[in-house]
Motif scaffolding. Structure first.
Motif, mmCIF file in Angstrom:
data_model
loop_
_atom_site.group_PDB
_atom_site.id
_atom_site.type_symbol
_atom_site.label_atom_id
_atom_site.label_comp_id
_atom_site.label_asym_id
_atom_site.label_seq_id
_atom_site.Cartn_x
_atom_site.Cartn_y
_atom_site.Cartn_z
ATOM 1 N N TRP A 1 0.709 -1.241 -0.081
ATOM 2 C CA TRP A 1 -0.035 0.120 -0.052
ATOM 3 C C TRP A 1 0.959 1.414 -0.135
ATOM 4 N N LYS A 2 2.001 1.206 0.830
ATOM 5 C CA LYS A 2 2.859 2.597 0.898
ATOM 6 C C LYS A 2 3.730 2.729 -0.218
ATOM 7 N N ASN A 3 4.374 1.835 -0.891
ATOM 8 C CA ASN A 3 5.135 2.022 -1.806
ATOM 9 C C ASN A 3 4.940 1.280 -3.405
ATOM 10 N N GLU A 4 3.832 0.469 -3.452
ATOM 11 C CA GLU A 4 3.618 -0.162 -4.521
ATOM 12 C C GLU A 4 2.278 -0.130 -4.661
ATOM 13 N N THR A 5 1.568 0.926 -4.518
ATOM 14 C CA THR A 5 -0.095 0.791 -4.708
ATOM 15 C C THR A 5 -0.541 0.555 -6.251
ATOM 16 N N HIS A 6 0.430 0.575 -7.137
ATOM 17 C CA HIS A 6 0.062 0.365 -8.516
ATOM 18 C C HIS A 6 -0.093 -0.941 -8.734
ATOM 19 N N HIS A 7 0.414 -1.974 -7.737
ATOM 20 C CA HIS A 7 0.503 -3.332 -8.052
ATOM 21 C C HIS A 7 -0.766 -3.885 -7.379
ATOM 22 N N VAL A 8 -1.760 -3.076 -6.573
ATOM 23 C CA VAL A 8 -2.982 -3.554 -6.038
ATOM 24 C C VAL A 8 -3.749 -4.023 -7.154
ATOM 25 N N SER A 9 -4.051 -3.550 -8.243
ATOM 26 C CA SER A 9 -4.849 -3.682 -9.093
ATOM 27 C C SER A 9 -4.389 -5.097 -9.993
ATOM 28 N N THR A 10 -3.182 -5.320 -9.931
ATOM 29 C CA THR A 10 -2.488 -7.008 -10.250
ATOM 30 C C THR A 10 -3.099 -7.704 -9.488
ATOM 31 N N ALA A 11 -2.864 -7.413 -8.220
ATOM 32 C CA ALA A 11 -3.243 -8.600 -7.074
ATOM 33 C C ALA A 11 -4.591 -8.796 -7.001
ATOM 34 N N THR A 12 -5.437 -8.053 -7.466
ATOM 35 C CA THR A 12 -6.785 -7.909 -7.198
ATOM 36 C C THR A 12 -7.931 -7.437 -8.552
ATOM 37 N N PRO A 13 -7.452 -8.254 -9.484
ATOM 38 C CA PRO A 13 -8.104 -7.408 -10.713
ATOM 39 C C PRO A 13 -9.439 -7.355 -10.883
ATOM 40 N N ASP A 14 -10.213 -8.355 -10.399
ATOM 41 C CA ASP A 14 -11.671 -8.557 -10.332
ATOM 42 C C ASP A 14 -12.333 -7.491 -9.415
ATOM 43 N N ARG A 15 -11.687 -6.911 -8.464
ATOM 44 C CA ARG A 15 -12.078 -5.879 -7.584
ATOM 45 C C ARG A 15 -11.451 -4.407 -7.951
ATOM 46 N N ILE A 16 -10.491 -4.309 -8.463
ATOM 47 C CA ILE A 16 -9.699 -3.154 -8.672
ATOM 48 C C ILE A 16 -9.402 -3.077 -10.183
ATOM 49 N N GLN A 17 -9.950 -2.349 -10.871
ATOM 50 C CA GLN A 17 -9.595 -2.542 -12.411
ATOM 51 C C GLN A 17 -8.172 -1.631 -12.597
ATOM 52 N N ALA A 18 -8.107 -0.706 -11.881
ATOM 53 C CA ALA A 18 -7.238 0.297 -12.092
ATOM 54 C C ALA A 18 -6.645 1.170 -10.818
ATOM 55 N N TYR B 1 -18.959 -2.834 1.757
ATOM 56 C CA TYR B 1 -17.708 -2.426 1.634
ATOM 57 C C TYR B 1 -16.756 -3.135 2.725
ATOM 58 N N LYS B 2 -17.377 -3.505 3.580
ATOM 59 C CA LYS B 2 -16.568 -4.215 4.700
ATOM 60 C C LYS B 2 -16.011 -5.434 4.110
ATOM 61 N N SER B 3 -17.122 -6.160 3.405
ATOM 62 C CA SER B 3 -16.955 -7.533 2.688
ATOM 63 C C SER B 3 -15.908 -7.328 1.467
ATOM 64 N N PHE B 4 -15.880 -6.200 0.957
ATOM 65 C CA PHE B 4 -15.121 -5.738 -0.057
ATOM 66 C C PHE B 4 -13.447 -5.678 0.528
ATOM 67 N N MET B 5 -13.449 -4.949 1.513
ATOM 68 C CA MET B 5 -12.139 -4.925 2.069
ATOM 69 C C MET B 5 -11.734 -6.259 2.457
ATOM 70 N N VAL B 6 -12.360 -7.224 3.109
ATOM 71 C CA VAL B 6 -11.640 -8.641 3.319
ATOM 72 C C VAL B 6 -11.390 -9.172 2.153
ATOM 73 N N GLU B 7 -12.154 -9.277 0.991
ATOM 74 C CA GLU B 7 -12.054 -9.691 -0.181
ATOM 75 C C GLU B 7 -10.545 -9.109 -0.860
ATOM 76 N N LEU B 8 -10.628 -7.949 -0.707
ATOM 77 C CA LEU B 8 -9.394 -7.349 -1.298
ATOM 78 C C LEU B 8 -7.980 -7.996 -0.517
ATOM 79 N N ALA B 9 -8.287 -8.082 0.836
ATOM 80 C CA ALA B 9 -7.017 -8.523 1.548
ATOM 81 C C ALA B 9 -6.632 -9.981 1.073
ATOM 82 N N LYS B 10 -7.781 -10.600 0.961
ATOM 83 C CA LYS B 10 -7.464 -12.033 0.621
ATOM 84 C C LYS B 10 -6.975 -12.193 -0.849
ATOM 85 N N ASP B 11 -7.204 -11.334 -1.766
ATOM 86 C CA ASP B 11 -6.424 -11.379 -2.927
ATOM 87 C C ASP B 11 -4.973 -10.940 -2.945
ATOM 88 N N VAL B 12 -4.866 -9.877 -2.374
ATOM 89 C CA VAL B 12 -3.336 -9.441 -1.980
ATOM 90 C C VAL B 12 -2.553 -10.455 -1.364
#
Length: 135
Positions: A24-41, A117-128
């Motif tokens: 999150w701090k230094n590689e935010t641009h990789h979050v969409s790679t880790a979780t493409p179904d939830r964050i497209q960009a 959105y709470k569920s979204f946070m959990v699923e995002l963390a699982k994807d990462v």
């Protein structure tokens, strides 16, 4: 009348505290790679169901917390305040306890708490975590 609220959940992830926090701090641009179904960009900010969420990231190096303070987007049309926070707490060998908090303010009782959105946070963390374990 405004209604403030907070939703919380915790989960253990098989990922070092420093690594989750660093994504999150230094590689935010990789979050969409880790979780493409939830964050497209991460232009900073796409959310799952074709919703836009623009935020300002706030970091606390001491507590290893990252907050996504909502600035504008679909969720901000409904809630006056929207602030998801991930806190990474070291646990065992290479893992951590991830504490997720979602602070929000609803303009009226007619607006439900942002449970989806709470569920979204959990699923995002699982994807990462899954992305990290593949690497």
């Amino acid at each position: 009348m405004t209604l403030n609220g907070k939703l919380e959940s915790e989960m253990e992830i098989n990922m070092p505290t420093a690594k989750f926090y660093n994504i999150w701090k230094n590689e935010t641009h990789h979050v969409s790679t880790a979780t493409p179904d939830r964050i497209q960009a991460v232009d900073v900010h796409e959310e799952g169901n074709a919703e836009v969420f623009k935020e300002k990231l706030e970091f606390d190096d001491e507590t290893k917390s990252v907050s996504l303070v909502g600035l504008e987007g679909d969720v901000m049309k409904v809630y006056k305040v929207f602030k998801p926070t991930y806190q990474c707490i070291p646990k065992g060998e290479g893992g951590c306890l991830l504490k997720m908090t979602l602070e929000y303010e609803r303009p009226s009782e007619d607006i439900p708490p942002p449970v989806k959105y709470k569920s979204f946070m959990v699923e995002l963390a699982k994807d990462v975590e899954a992305h990290h374990l593949k690497a």
